[in-house]
Structures are given as structure tokens and as C-alpha cells.
Design a protein around this motif. Structure first.
Motif, PDB file in Angstrom:
ATOM      1  N   THR A   1      12.567 -38.657   0.845  1.00  0.00           N
ATOM      2  CA  THR A   1      13.088 -37.719  -0.154  1.00  0.00           C
ATOM      3  C   THR A   1      13.855 -38.360  -1.302  1.00  0.00           C
ATOM      4  O   THR A   1      14.463 -37.654  -2.101  1.00  0.00           O
ATOM      5  N   GLY A   2      13.811 -39.691  -1.424  1.00  0.00           N
ATOM      6  CA  GLY A   2      14.465 -40.349  -2.542  1.00  0.00           C
ATOM      7  C   GLY A   2      15.672 -41.149  -2.104  1.00  0.00           C
ATOM      8  O   GLY A   2      16.288 -40.872  -1.073  1.00  0.00           O
ATOM      9  N   THR A   3      16.011 -42.156  -2.908  1.00  0.00           N
ATOM     10  CA  THR A   3      17.121 -43.051  -2.576  1.00  0.00           C
ATOM     11  C   THR A   3      18.268 -42.877  -3.557  1.00  0.00           C
ATOM     12  O   THR A   3      18.047 -42.579  -4.736  1.00  0.00           O
ATOM     13  N   PRO A   4      19.508 -43.049  -3.118  1.00  0.00           N
ATOM     14  CA  PRO A   4      20.652 -42.963  -4.029  1.00  0.00           C
ATOM     15  C   PRO A   4      20.746 -44.179  -4.951  1.00  0.00           C
ATOM     16  O   PRO A   4      19.944 -45.120  -4.873  1.00  0.00           O
ATOM     17  N   THR A   5      21.744 -44.167  -5.807  1.00  0.00           N
ATOM     18  CA  THR A   5      22.036 -45.332  -6.627  1.00  0.00           C
ATOM     19  C   THR A   5      22.452 -46.500  -5.738  1.00  0.00           C
ATOM     20  O   THR A   5      22.877 -46.314  -4.602  1.00  0.00           O
ATOM     21  N   GLY A   6      22.315 -47.718  -6.281  1.00  0.00           N
ATOM     22  CA  GLY A   6      22.816 -48.894  -5.575  1.00  0.00           C
ATOM     23  C   GLY A   6      21.770 -49.807  -4.985  1.00  0.00           C
ATOM     24  O   GLY A   6      22.113 -50.716  -4.222  1.00  0.00           O
ATOM     25  N   ALA A   7      20.479 -49.597  -5.318  1.00  0.00           N
ATOM     26  CA  ALA A   7      19.456 -50.541  -4.860  1.00  0.00           C
ATOM     27  C   ALA A   7      19.724 -51.908  -5.486  1.00  0.00           C
ATOM     28  O   ALA A   7      20.385 -52.041  -6.514  1.00  0.00           O
ATOM     29  N   GLY A   8      19.168 -52.947  -4.868  1.00  0.00           N
ATOM     30  CA  GLY A   8      19.459 -54.311  -5.293  1.00  0.00           C
ATOM     31  C   GLY A   8      19.068 -54.605  -6.728  1.00  0.00           C
ATOM     32  O   GLY A   8      19.717 -55.412  -7.416  1.00  0.00           O
TER      33      GLY A   8
ATOM     34  N   ARG B   1      19.500 -52.871  -9.255  1.00  0.00           N
ATOM     35  CA  ARG B   1      20.421 -52.281 -10.227  1.00  0.00           C
ATOM     36  C   ARG B   1      21.695 -53.094 -10.401  1.00  0.00           C
ATOM     37  O   ARG B   1      22.556 -52.728 -11.198  1.00  0.00           O
ATOM     38  N   PHE B   2      21.837 -54.178  -9.645  1.00  0.00           N
ATOM     39  CA  PHE B   2      22.992 -55.056  -9.827  1.00  0.00           C
ATOM     40  C   PHE B   2      22.693 -56.078 -10.926  1.00  0.00           C
ATOM     41  O   PHE B   2      21.540 -56.338 -11.262  1.00  0.00           O
ATOM     42  N   THR B   3      23.758 -56.643 -11.495  1.00  0.00           N
ATOM     43  CA  THR B   3      23.617 -57.721 -12.479  1.00  0.00           C
ATOM     44  C   THR B   3      24.362 -58.947 -11.977  1.00  0.00           C
ATOM     45  O   THR B   3      25.596 -58.949 -11.928  1.00  0.00           O
ATOM     46  N   PRO B   4      23.656 -60.017 -11.561  1.00  0.00           N
ATOM     47  CA  PRO B   4      22.191 -60.091 -11.460  1.00  0.00           C
ATOM     48  C   PRO B   4      21.689 -59.302 -10.258  1.00  0.00           C
ATOM     49  O   PRO B   4      22.473 -58.937  -9.380  1.00  0.00           O
ATOM     50  N   PRO B   5      20.385 -59.052 -10.190  1.00  0.00           N
ATOM     51  CA  PRO B   5      19.834 -58.311  -9.047  1.00  0.00           C
ATOM     52  C   PRO B   5      20.137 -59.007  -7.722  1.00  0.00           C
ATOM     53  O   PRO B   5      20.245 -60.237  -7.656  1.00  0.00           O
ATOM     54  N   ARG B   6      20.253 -58.207  -6.664  1.00  0.00           N
ATOM     55  CA  ARG B   6      20.560 -58.732  -5.337  1.00  0.00           C
ATOM     56  C   ARG B   6      19.367 -58.465  -4.427  1.00  0.00           C
ATOM     57  O   ARG B   6      19.334 -57.496  -3.679  1.00  0.00           O
ATOM     58  N   TRP B   7      18.375 -59.346  -4.512  1.00  0.00           N
ATOM     59  CA  TRP B   7      17.156 -59.186  -3.714  1.00  0.00           C
ATOM     60  C   TRP B   7      17.427 -59.535  -2.258  1.00  0.00           C
ATOM     61  O   TRP B   7      18.314 -60.334  -1.942  1.00  0.00           O
ATOM     62  N   LEU B   8      16.635 -58.943  -1.368  1.00  0.00           N
ATOM     63  CA  LEU B   8      16.755 -59.259   0.047  1.00  0.00           C
ATOM     64  C   LEU B   8      16.233 -60.666   0.318  1.00  0.00           C
ATOM     65  O   LEU B   8      15.236 -61.099  -0.258  1.00  0.00           O
ATOM     66  N   LYS B   9      16.918 -61.351   1.225  1.00  0.00           N
ATOM     67  CA  LYS B   9      16.548 -62.710   1.618  1.00  0.00           C
ATOM     68  C   LYS B   9      16.217 -62.738   3.104  1.00  0.00           C
ATOM     69  O   LYS B   9      16.665 -61.871   3.876  1.00  0.00           O
ATOM     70  N   VAL B  10      15.450 -63.738   3.501  1.00  0.00           N
ATOM     71  CA  VAL B  10      15.129 -63.917   4.922  1.00  0.00           C
ATOM     72  C   VAL B  10      16.424 -64.032   5.720  1.00  0.00           C
ATOM     73  O   VAL B  10      17.332 -64.787   5.349  1.00  0.00           O
ATOM     74  N   GLY B  11      16.524 -63.261   6.791  1.00  0.00           N
ATOM     75  CA  GLY B  11      17.723 -63.243   7.624  1.00  0.00           C
ATOM     76  C   GLY B  11      18.663 -62.095   7.328  1.00  0.00           C
ATOM     77  O   GLY B  11      19.541 -61.793   8.149  1.00  0.00           O
ATOM     78  N   ASP B  12      18.510 -61.436   6.171  1.00  0.00           N
ATOM     79  CA  ASP B  12      19.360 -60.283   5.864  1.00  0.00           C
ATOM     80  C   ASP B  12      19.085 -59.151   6.850  1.00  0.00           C
ATOM     81  O   ASP B  12      17.941 -58.953   7.296  1.00  0.00           O
ATOM     82  N   VAL B  13      20.120 -58.399   7.173  1.00  0.00           N
ATOM     83  CA  VAL B  13      19.994 -57.231   8.044  1.00  0.00           C
ATOM     84  C   VAL B  13      20.257 -55.981   7.211  1.00  0.00           C
ATOM     85  O   VAL B  13      21.326 -55.847   6.601  1.00  0.00           O
ATOM     86  N   VAL B  14      19.287 -55.078   7.183  1.00  0.00           N
ATOM     87  CA  VAL B  14      19.402 -53.836   6.430  1.00  0.00           C
ATOM     88  C   VAL B  14      19.566 -52.686   7.417  1.00  0.00           C
ATOM     89  O   VAL B  14      18.779 -52.544   8.361  1.00  0.00           O
TER      90      VAL B  14
END
Length: 286
Positions: free
Chosen positions: A246-253, A255-268
Motif C-alpha cells: 500500500t505504499g511506503t512512507p518518507t525516509g527511503a535510502g 532520499r538522503f544526501t548522499p543516498p544510503r544504499w543497502l550494503k551486504v550484511g545490513d539488517v532491514v
């Protein structure tokens, strides 16, 4: 009830999460009801309740490989730009949308809770999007808003993982970046609507390595659940087991400056108080 699909000794099954473990409903209901979607189609929730009443768990939850609650839905709809302030995140000075943004995902693009989500070899821009998911319980077409909630069987959670640099390979579509194999997840289970009222309000929180990145409430949806069901059923018959992220709120990676992409080992982790926690670790594509 908390209903889930899983592998036990490599065999796909479904059951109910109870205190102390999981009751195997595949075994109890037999071949006429081999999976969770068939339970929904056959309106078998009351029978399933009788089966688990006083039953001892057949499995420890930690021993199971969890699958998405509906492993092979006929339709997995995804709604974009649906929370207040999300439109402003795009910084394109566009007006608020009159209708939902919509795309679809393939079942192969999502895994269950506790299973690794994969960062593609071809991109460094894997992103998270925590979402609440509607699971349809009753077939319908041209469903009026005032009857929309009657068609909801329950709720689950989604990390609607997106590969950002593949979202605009085509002129008009985002399909490529939303359908990398095992790039997202759904689960951990489906909570029936009598225990998690889809009328809400429902909270949604996303954490990466314990840090809260997204936090919002369905009170702030631009297109509420009943609107989405009425809108989608205008052009497509909704079937039992269909899912609507149904859609995601603000705050995806992104939208940060610089972007915060997921890395191997990250836990979501994606969490909602009435549903639970969907948790996945990022792995490299094999």
C-alpha cells in the motif's frame, strides 16, 4: 490468527503460529486444502481455528524456512507515492496525484522473513521500502468503497526492495527496478482481519541495523485501503490471495544526501504493532 507458509524438510506447507511454535495445517486439512491461498478460497478460517484449538505445535518457528504468506499470488499490486509528504520528496514541483501510482511485482522478486534479500551484481543502489500489505479474502469486481473492507482477509508486511538505477530504464515504467529476483520480502505471516483491523490506524516502521529510517501511520495515507480496493477492482477482478502493497512512507535510502544504499550484511526490519516484524539480511547475489 497468524497464518504462515514455510518449508519443513524442504517441503512447502502452511500453518498457524501459536504459543510455542507452529501448528501444521497442511497435515490437518489434507490435500483438499494444500496451501494458504486454498484456505482463503474455501473460506476455511473457522475450520482452521478448530484445528489449532488445543493443538500442540508441530514445529519450532526457528526450525522453519519462512516463505511469503501467499507464495504464488495471482496478483501482487504495489502502490507508489501514497503517504503525505512523499510527493514532496521527489522535488519536482508536481501537484498531488489524483490517482494512485501502480505497478506489479513477480512472486520471484520476494522472499520470506529471515531469508536473505539480494543486492544485485549489476547495481549498488538497492533500497528499502517498508509497507503494509492487504491480502484479499473475497473475490470482487467494481467493489464500492463502503464494502471494501469486507474483501480483506488480513494484513502482512513488505520490504518493497527497489533497485533505483533500474527504475527508469524505460520511458514510462519502473518495472525493471522493482522485479530483481529476491530483492524484496513479505511476511513474516498473515494476521487475519479480526485480530488486525485494516480500518486502522496502523503504524509502519522501517529500521536498518537498528536505526529508524521510516515511521508513519495509515492515518496519513493519501489513498486509503478502501479507496485502493475500489480503484483496483474497477479494472481488475480481485481474487482471494491477491496482495496489495500500500505504499511506503518518507525516509527511503534514496532520499538522503548522499543516498544510503543497502550494503551486504545490513539488517532491514519492517514492523507494525498489530502484525509483527519482517526481518531480512542483505546478501550478495549468487
Amino acid at each position: 490468527m497468524r497464518l504462515l507458509s514455510y518449508l519443513a524438510n524442504g517441503e512447502p506447507r502452511f500453518g498457524a503460529a501459536v504459543a510455542g511454535g507452529v501448528v501444521d495445517l497442511t497435515k490437518r486439512l489434507g490435500p483438499k486444502c494444500p496451501d494458504l491461498r486454498s484456505l482463503i478460497v474455501k473460506n476455511g478460517l473457522d475450520v482452521a481455528r478448530q484445528m489449532i484449538d488445543g493443538a500442540k505445535p508441530d514445529h519450532a518457528l526457528n526450525d522453519l524456512v519462512l516463505l511469503p504468506p501467499i507464495p504464488n499470488p495471482e496478483k501482487l499490486w504495489c502502490i507508489g507515492v501514497n503517504y503525505n509528504d512523499r510527493n514532496a520528496e521527489y522535488k519536482d514541483n508536481s501537484d498531488l496525484p489524483k490517482y494512485p501510482s501502480l505497478f506489479v511485482r513477480n512472486p520471484s522478486s520476494v522472499v520470506g522473513s529471515g531469508q536473505p534479500i539480494e543486492k544485485p551484481k549489476i547495481s549498488e543502489q538497492l533500497d528499502y521500502e517498508g509497507e503494509l500489505v492487504i491480502v484479499i479474502g473475497k473475490e470482487g469486481r467494481h467493489i464500492p468503497r463502503e464494502r471494501a473492507f469486507d474483501h480483506i482477509f488480513g494484513m502482512t508486511l513488505c520490504n518493497e526492495g527497489s533497485v533505483r538505477d533500474w527504475l527508469h530504464h524505460g520511458k514510462f515504467n519502473v518495472t525493471q527496478g522493482k522485479n530483481f529476483d529476491r530483492s524484496g520480502s513479505i511476511g513474516p505471516w498473515l494476521v487475519t482481519s479480526d485480530e488486525c483491523d485494516p480500518r486502522g490506524p496502523l503504524d509502519i516502521v522501517t529500521r536498518v541495523n537498528g536505526e529508524v529510517r521510516q515511521s508513519d501511520s495509515t492515518e496519513r495515507l493519501m489513498f486509503p485501503f478502501d479507496f485502493l480496493i475500489a480503484y483496483l477492482s474497477t479494472f481488475a477482478t480481485l481474487k482471494p490471495g491477491d496482495m496489495i502493497a500500500t505504499g511506503t512512507p518518507t525516509g527511503a535510502g534514496a532520499r538522503f544526501t548522499p543516498p544510503r544504499w543497502l550494503k551486504v550484511g545490513d539488517v532491514v526490519e519492517v514492523e507494525s504493532a498489530g502484525i509483527g516484524i519482517l526481518r531480512n539480511t542483505v546478501a550478495e547475489e549468487q
